[in-house]
Design an enzyme around this catalytic site. Structure first.
Site, mmCIF file in Angstrom:
data_model
loop_
_atom_site.group_PDB
_atom_site.id
_atom_site.type_symbol
_atom_site.label_atom_id
_atom_site.label_comp_id
_atom_site.label_asym_id
_atom_site.label_seq_id
_atom_site.Cartn_x
_atom_site.Cartn_y
_atom_site.Cartn_z
ATOM 1 N N GLU A 258 -40.288 28.331 44.253
ATOM 2 C CA GLU A 258 -40.803 28.455 42.895
ATOM 3 C C GLU A 258 -40.523 29.884 42.502
ATOM 4 O OE1 GLU A 258 -42.941 30.154 40.347
ATOM 5 O OE2 GLU A 258 -44.686 29.626 41.564
ATOM 6 N N CYS A 297 -45.885 33.508 36.665
ATOM 7 C CA CYS A 297 -44.618 32.788 36.680
ATOM 8 C C CYS A 297 -44.518 31.808 35.522
ATOM 9 C CB CYS A 297 -44.432 32.066 38.012
ATOM 10 S SG CYS A 297 -45.770 30.912 38.396
#
Length: 672
Positions: A258, A297
């Site tokens: 990720e 993120c």
């Protein structure tokens, strides 16, 4: 000021920093406050300990036992989270940021604990999908099963969420029965270390289930094998290096990433400045720019608005940013704290300068550093890109801080094209009330984005926000976002399990899966199954009832009593014209009612409640003069509380020719 020693936990022993230790600075002051790292860590011993002790102990537990373990961990951490709040201020995070990280992480444990109890069996094997009949007569079947990997999960986490980042990986790993070695980013590893100490001191985890590395991993990746997993969160550059590790490639080690994500938010063409959705759009943007100082993120990096609303969006976002108080995160009045370090601040400003080469800065001053330039403080920076089609850096440069760029679009297709220019993201949001626009965006952008968050005035009071990954839904994205799918409920658990196709007879598949398969051996109980308690019932215990004839009076009475006078039950000629029926037929629900009358034991007993039925199918119509009988079999059992458990019964209705006319699964709660 004393320097805190951040230790590693290796094979049940805490080891202090040694050669190779790195300094850790406070995000608030920039002063060195701790050190972490030890180049002499015995990584092979860590892996061996996890494989020899942690793995077998976790695999010996059922899914439900592991779920209870997660809930106990969540409760234990929740009672001690103030200490985690207190130590987290030095990361630059405010109290509201702590809620995202610490409370969010604990909440993730609760969700996986709940899903483990509700969606997984109280067993060691998970059945993935239904049976596949591989032979003509059903004596040779196939079933996909999932079993725990027999290796170690190596979790490499980013600096921005030292608690949530760890717990969102540990929850599915532990639920799958796989031990973990946690390696957080060094700059905030002191917060993670405290959380790890709490979990270990709780005594809830079995030996070897959790180990901790403060500092570098050393040569650990050199010793991983096909049963191991690497789960990484961080930059695309680091992910590329790890993903290309020769040993990971040669052993096909599972790798999930990720990573960088140029997330976007689109303002629908139906929204006007006066609409509540416009204000919602602006609030989402400013929240995502300032929460965790933009170090998320999932933060919004690109703001995509209709051409005619670009200037109103700039003015509204700028006005809200201007009221954001930046300062010491320990001050309750502060709304945005610091970046994690001065190095991170310098990197964000350098990336912002690259974006500034293609876009005009419309809010903020990179040279005007709050708090007199100490620590990692920086002001929010908003840019406007007048030609997003020609631009490149605004679509591929992630300034991991409070930086975002506004750009205009001509029509929804153009908005989708701009969103997709990011090369793959964790999330894109859309603010609209127009269902057609929403569908158009999902069709055009779905392939490039792991999550599409759509909000408007109808849902905004309950919505979780653009930047909040929920453990129920997948967290990940294609392309530059890494291609992984962390979280997602049981989908996340499956990442740590192996799917295997098992083939065999009904008896063999029943023995393996712990669920009775039609065609398997039937067990005759000593008494009616409804008179027997949960623990007394055996998988495969079966009752065969007598037969009951269906009369025309039954059909007509049921129709009048229920009001269901559908023509197939009442009009012979009309029913005969229907290609599904030979003439008038009995109601399907009449058959279910009569079936219950055939197998139900009416007296008070251990059956506490009928809670539903699944997978109902009507296979063959029943006419007046036909008769039905029932086969009732114990298919599966799942404990639900200290007092009762769920029994899943396989119910089959046969006619006088022994043809199957209906089939379903009945759920009851039975006392222990």
């Amino acid at each position: 000021m004393s320097i805190q020693q951040i230790n590693s936990f290796v094979a049940e022993e805490w080891l202090a920093p040694a050669e190779g230790a790195r300094p850790i600075s406070s995000a608030i002051t920039g002063a060195v406050m701790a050190e972490a790292g030890n180049d002499a860590l015995d990584t092979t011993a860590m892996l061996a300990h996890a494989r020899a002790h942690g793995g077998p102990a976790l695999r010996a537990m059922t899914f439900h036992q592991r779920a209870k373990m997660l809930k106990a961990l969540a409760l234990y951490l929740g009672e001690r989270k103030q200490a985690l709040y207190d130590i987290s201020f030095d990361t630059g995070a405010t109290q509201s940021d702590h809620l995202i990280d610490i409370d969010g992480g604990i909440g993730t444990l609760f969700v996986f604990a709940s899903k483990g109890r509700r969606e997984l069996p109280d067993a060691h094997i998970y059945l993935d999908g239904g049976l596949e009949q591989l032979g003509r007569e059903g004596r040779f079947l196939g079933q996909h099963v999932c079993t725990s990997l027999q290796g170690v999960a190596v979790h490499i986490n980013a600096f921005n969420f030292p608690v949530w980042g760890m717990l969102e990986k540990l929850a599915p790993s532990f639920l799958a029965g796989v031990p973990a070695i946690v390696k957080p980013a060094t700059s905030t590893c002191y917060v993670t270390e405290l959380a790890v100490r709490m979990m270990l001191e709780s005594g809830i985890l079995p030996e070897g289930a959790l180990q901790f590395v403060a500092g570098g991993l050393g040569d650990m990746l050199d010793h991983l094998g096909a049963q191991d997993v690497v789960a990484f969160t961080g930059s695309a550059d680091t992910a590329l290096k790890l993903r290309g590790h020769p040993n990971l490639l040669s052993n096909s080690v599972r790798f999930a990433a990720e990573q960088d994500s140029l997330n976007a938010s689109i303002l629908g063409p139906d929204v006007t400045p006066e609409a509540p959705e416009f204000d919602l759009f602006v609030k989402e943007i400013t929240r995502e720019m300032t929460a965790k100082a933009g170090q998320k993120c999932t933060a919004i990096r690109r703001i995509i608005a209709p051409q005619g609303l670009v200037q109103p969006v700039i003015e509204a976002v700028s006005a809200r940013l201007a009221t954001t108080r930046i300062g010491d995160p320990r001050d309750p009045a502060t709304r945005m704290g610091a970046l994690v370090s001065t190095a991170q601040r310098d990197d964000v400003l350098a990336k912002a300068a690259l974006i500034g080469s293609e876009a005009e800065r419309v809010f903020g001053d990179p040279d005007d550093l709050p708090m007199s330039g100490q620590g990692g403080f920086v002001s929010p920076l908003l840019f406007h890109c007048a030609d997003p089609d020609a631009a490149r850096r605004v679509h591929d440069t992630e300034a991991f801080g409070p930086v975002s760029t506004v750009m205009g679009y001509r029509d929804p297709d153009h908005a989708v094209t701009l969103a997709n220019r990011g090369g793959g993201s964790l999330v894109t949001s859309l603010i609209t009330r127009d269902g057609d626009v929403a569908r158009q965006v999902v069709l055009g952008a779905g392939a490039w984005h792991g999550r599409i968050y759509i909000n408007n005035a109808d849902s905004m009071k309950e919505s979780t926000g653009h930047g909040s990954p929920m453990p129920h839904m997948v967290h990940g994205g294609p392309g530059r976002a890494g291609g992984g799918e962390e979280l997602g409920g049981i989908r996340g658990v499956m990442h740590y399990m192996q799917r295997t196709a098992v083939q065999g007879s009904p008896d063999i598949l029943t023995a393996i899966g712990g669920r009775w398969v039609p065609g398997a051996r039937e067990i005759k109980g000593p008494a009616h199954p409804f008179t027997r308690r949960y623990g007394e019932l055996s998988i495969g215990e079966t009752l065969h009832t007598g037969a009951r004839e269906i009369s025309l009076d039954d059909i007509e009475h049921f129709a009048q009593f229920t009001g269901d006078t559908f023509y197939a039950h009442m009009d012979e000629d009309a029913a005969a014209r229907n290609p599904f029926f030979p003439g008038r037929v009995a109601h399907g629900y009449l058959l279910l009612s009569f079936a219950a009358g055939l197998f139900v034991e009416p007296n008070e007993g251990p059956v506490l409640a009928n809670t539903g039925l699944d997978n109902l199918r009507f296979m063959k119509p029943v006419q007046a003069g036909d008769s039905i009988r029932v086969r009732l079999s114990v298919k599966a059992k799942t404990p639900r509380s200290a007092e009762y458990g769920e029994v899943r019964w396989h119910v089959t209705l046969f006619n006088q020719a022994d043809e199957t006319v209906a089939e379903y699964e009945l759920l009851t709660m039975n006392a222990f």
